[in-house]
Design a protein around this motif. Structure first.
Motif, mmCIF file in Angstrom:
data_model
loop_
_atom_site.group_PDB
_atom_site.id
_atom_site.type_symbol
_atom_site.label_atom_id
_atom_site.label_comp_id
_atom_site.label_asym_id
_atom_site.label_seq_id
_atom_site.Cartn_x
_atom_site.Cartn_y
_atom_site.Cartn_z
ATOM 1 N N HIS A 1 0.857 -1.185 0.000
ATOM 2 C CA HIS A 1 0.000 0.000 0.000
ATOM 3 C C HIS A 1 0.889 1.228 0.000
ATOM 4 C CE1 HIS A 1 -3.560 2.378 0.546
ATOM 5 N NE2 HIS A 1 -3.116 2.916 1.671
ATOM 6 N N ALA A 2 0.376 2.329 -0.497
ATOM 7 C CA ALA A 2 1.147 3.575 -0.524
ATOM 8 C C ALA A 2 0.282 4.715 -0.020
ATOM 9 C CB ALA A 2 1.636 3.876 -1.936
ATOM 10 N N VAL A 3 0.924 5.638 0.704
ATOM 11 C CA VAL A 3 0.242 6.833 1.212
ATOM 12 C C VAL A 3 1.070 8.048 0.835
ATOM 13 C CG1 VAL A 3 -0.655 8.040 3.223
ATOM 14 C CG2 VAL A 3 -0.694 5.540 3.167
ATOM 15 N N LEU A 4 0.447 8.979 0.157
ATOM 16 C CA LEU A 4 1.109 10.234 -0.184
ATOM 17 C C LEU A 4 1.055 11.143 1.035
ATOM 18 C CD1 LEU A 4 2.429 11.816 -2.559
ATOM 19 C CD2 LEU A 4 0.150 12.769 -3.009
ATOM 20 N N ALA A 5 2.202 11.439 1.604
ATOM 21 C CA ALA A 5 2.227 12.230 2.832
ATOM 22 C C ALA A 5 3.600 12.841 3.043
ATOM 23 C CB ALA A 5 1.860 11.363 4.043
ATOM 24 N N ASP A 6 3.628 13.944 3.766
ATOM 25 C CA ASP A 6 4.859 14.606 4.162
ATOM 26 C C ASP A 6 4.869 14.678 5.680
ATOM 27 O OD1 ASP A 6 7.020 16.238 4.683
ATOM 28 O OD2 ASP A 6 6.505 17.746 3.176
ATOM 29 N N VAL A 7 5.830 13.990 6.307
ATOM 30 C CA VAL A 7 5.840 13.946 7.774
ATOM 31 C C VAL A 7 6.103 15.305 8.397
ATOM 32 C CG1 VAL A 7 6.502 11.516 7.862
ATOM 33 C CG2 VAL A 7 8.282 13.278 7.840
ATOM 34 N N GLU A 8 6.461 16.297 7.585
ATOM 35 C CA GLU A 8 6.579 17.656 8.119
ATOM 36 C C GLU A 8 5.222 18.183 8.568
ATOM 37 O OE1 GLU A 8 7.743 22.111 6.468
ATOM 38 O OE2 GLU A 8 8.425 20.334 5.366
ATOM 39 N N ASP A 9 4.160 17.667 7.963
ATOM 40 C CA ASP A 9 2.800 18.039 8.320
ATOM 41 C C ASP A 9 2.442 17.381 9.659
ATOM 42 O OD1 ASP A 9 0.093 18.429 8.618
ATOM 43 O OD2 ASP A 9 -0.476 17.399 6.768
ATOM 44 N N PRO A 10 2.096 18.161 10.695
ATOM 45 C CA PRO A 10 1.806 17.573 12.006
ATOM 46 C C PRO A 10 0.698 16.525 11.988
ATOM 47 C CG PRO A 10 2.113 19.934 12.217
ATOM 48 C CD PRO A 10 2.082 19.637 10.748
ATOM 49 N N ALA A 11 -0.221 16.604 11.020
ATOM 50 C CA ALA A 11 -1.326 15.648 10.967
ATOM 51 C C ALA A 11 -0.964 14.384 10.177
ATOM 52 C CB ALA A 11 -2.557 16.299 10.345
ATOM 53 N N ALA A 12 0.172 14.386 9.499
ATOM 54 C CA ALA A 12 0.490 13.296 8.580
ATOM 55 C C ALA A 12 0.739 11.974 9.288
ATOM 56 C CB ALA A 12 1.702 13.670 7.725
ATOM 57 N N ALA A 13 1.445 12.002 10.403
ATOM 58 C CA ALA A 13 1.805 10.750 11.067
ATOM 59 C C ALA A 13 0.568 9.954 11.447
ATOM 60 C CB ALA A 13 2.657 11.034 12.304
ATOM 61 N N ARG A 14 -0.375 10.588 12.097
ATOM 62 C CA ARG A 14 -1.595 9.891 12.498
ATOM 63 C C ARG A 14 -2.355 9.365 11.285
ATOM 64 N NH1 ARG A 14 -2.917 7.339 16.735
ATOM 65 N NH2 ARG A 14 -1.991 9.034 17.973
ATOM 66 N N ARG A 15 -2.436 10.177 10.230
ATOM 67 C CA ARG A 15 -3.167 9.757 9.040
ATOM 68 C C ARG A 15 -2.504 8.549 8.379
ATOM 69 N NH1 ARG A 15 -2.659 10.983 3.677
ATOM 70 N NH2 ARG A 15 -1.160 12.679 4.045
ATOM 71 N N VAL A 16 -1.182 8.576 8.262
ATOM 72 C CA VAL A 16 -0.464 7.468 7.634
ATOM 73 C C VAL A 16 -0.651 6.184 8.436
ATOM 74 C CG1 VAL A 16 1.838 6.577 7.123
ATOM 75 C CG2 VAL A 16 1.247 8.918 6.473
ATOM 76 N N VAL A 17 -0.538 6.282 9.750
ATOM 77 C CA VAL A 17 -0.690 5.095 10.602
ATOM 78 C C VAL A 17 -2.116 4.556 10.522
ATOM 79 C CG1 VAL A 17 -0.710 4.304 13.004
ATOM 80 C CG2 VAL A 17 1.205 5.670 12.134
ATOM 81 N N GLU A 18 -3.111 5.434 10.563
ATOM 82 C CA GLU A 18 -4.495 4.982 10.505
ATOM 83 C C GLU A 18 -4.821 4.344 9.167
ATOM 84 O OE1 GLU A 18 -6.794 8.409 11.487
ATOM 85 O OE2 GLU A 18 -6.481 8.192 13.659
ATOM 86 N N GLU A 19 -4.309 4.915 8.076
ATOM 87 C CA GLU A 19 -4.589 4.335 6.764
ATOM 88 C C GLU A 19 -3.888 2.986 6.603
ATOM 89 O OE1 GLU A 19 -4.191 5.452 2.030
ATOM 90 O OE2 GLU A 19 -4.533 7.057 3.498
ATOM 91 N N THR A 20 -2.673 2.874 7.108
ATOM 92 C CA THR A 20 -1.979 1.584 7.057
ATOM 93 C C THR A 20 -2.756 0.534 7.825
ATOM 94 O OG1 THR A 20 0.156 2.726 6.945
ATOM 95 C CG2 THR A 20 0.186 0.392 7.544
#
Length: 253
Positions: A59-78
């Motif tokens: 699976h792939a998630v387009l995200a930039d960990v510089e974004d404070p909301a990205a980490a939670r979103r990436v983990v939840e989608e995974t």
């Protein structure tokens, strides 16, 4: 050697190229289902194609960990697609090169967000489930500059060593919950960043001559170290920062 992680779910940030992609491939080769997250959509799509060759769920998630909301979103989608995360590999591109007096406060803000806080946020996001299940692996990928300050890399020296400090601290706090935390410090590895710093093929070759082995390393050589640290075979390895630099560093400790 069977690393004992077939069927595990791995999340690799910075996983579309270079060392991050190599780590994702090593984990997929060992039987992990893998999610890769990165900023570049074209590279991310190509990474998925390459990883699917190992026959595992990708699976792939387009995200930039510089974004404070990205980490939670990436983990939840995974989690939604692959299941709870067993292995986190936190990799991010190095901050721009430059001496201290060549950097601005804005440069520091970006470097801290991307190279330190992005990793910390990912740790916060994956730890509760890892601890509740009694098994987890977190591997950060930093740089030799986390151990030995390198000239002209002020941002990297500071943020990479900060990540190593977080790893050492966290490793002592969560080990009894079955979660092991380690850091990998690559030296000169043939990545886009090193090629940019080297300038051209001759510069890359000269860079390799400074390494006792006589060459620069490959991303795959780092990726395999990451897979080992994420495995059952590394069950008594915790809190380390491991150099993968061909012996170039002169630091003893």
């Amino acid at each position: 050697m069977d690393l004992g992680i077939s069927g595990k779910v791995a999340l690799v940030t910075g996983g579309s190229a270079g060392i991050g992609l190599a780590a994702a491939k090593s984990l997929a080769r060992e039987g992990c289902d893998v999610c890769v997250a990165a900023r570049n959509p074209e590279r991310l799509a190509e990474a998925v194609v390459q990883l699917q060759e190992y026959g595992k769920v990708v699976h792939a998630v387009l995200a930039d960990v510089e974004d404070p909301a990205a980490a939670r979103r990436v983990v939840e989608e995974t989690r939604d697609v692959l299941g709870p995360i067993d292995i986190l590999v936190a990799s991010s591109g190095g901050p721009p090169a430059g001496r201290f007096d060549e950097t601005s406060l804005a440069d520091w803000d970006v470097a801290v967000q991307r190279n330190l806080l992005g990793t910390v946020r990912l740790m916060y996001a994956v730890l509760p489930e890892m601890r509740s299940r009694g098994w987890g692996r977190i591997v950060t990928i930093t740089s030799r500059s986390a151990r030995e300050a390198l000239d002209g890399l002020a941002l990297s020296n500071a943020t990479r060593s900060a990540v190593a400090g977080v790893v050492r601290t966290l490793a002592r706090e969560v080990a009894r919950d079955g979660v092991l935390v380690n850091n990998v410090m690559p030296g000169p590895i043939d990545t886009d960043r090193l090629r940019t710093l080297a300038g051209d093929e001759e510069g890359l070759a000269r860079r390799g001559e400074a390494v006792p082995i006589g060459r620069v390393g490959s991303p795959e050589e780092v990726g395999d170290v990451v897979a080992f640290l994420a495995s059952e075979r590394a069950s008594f390895v915790n809190g380390i920062s491991m150099l993968v630099d061909g012996g170039e560093s002169r630091v003893i400790a």
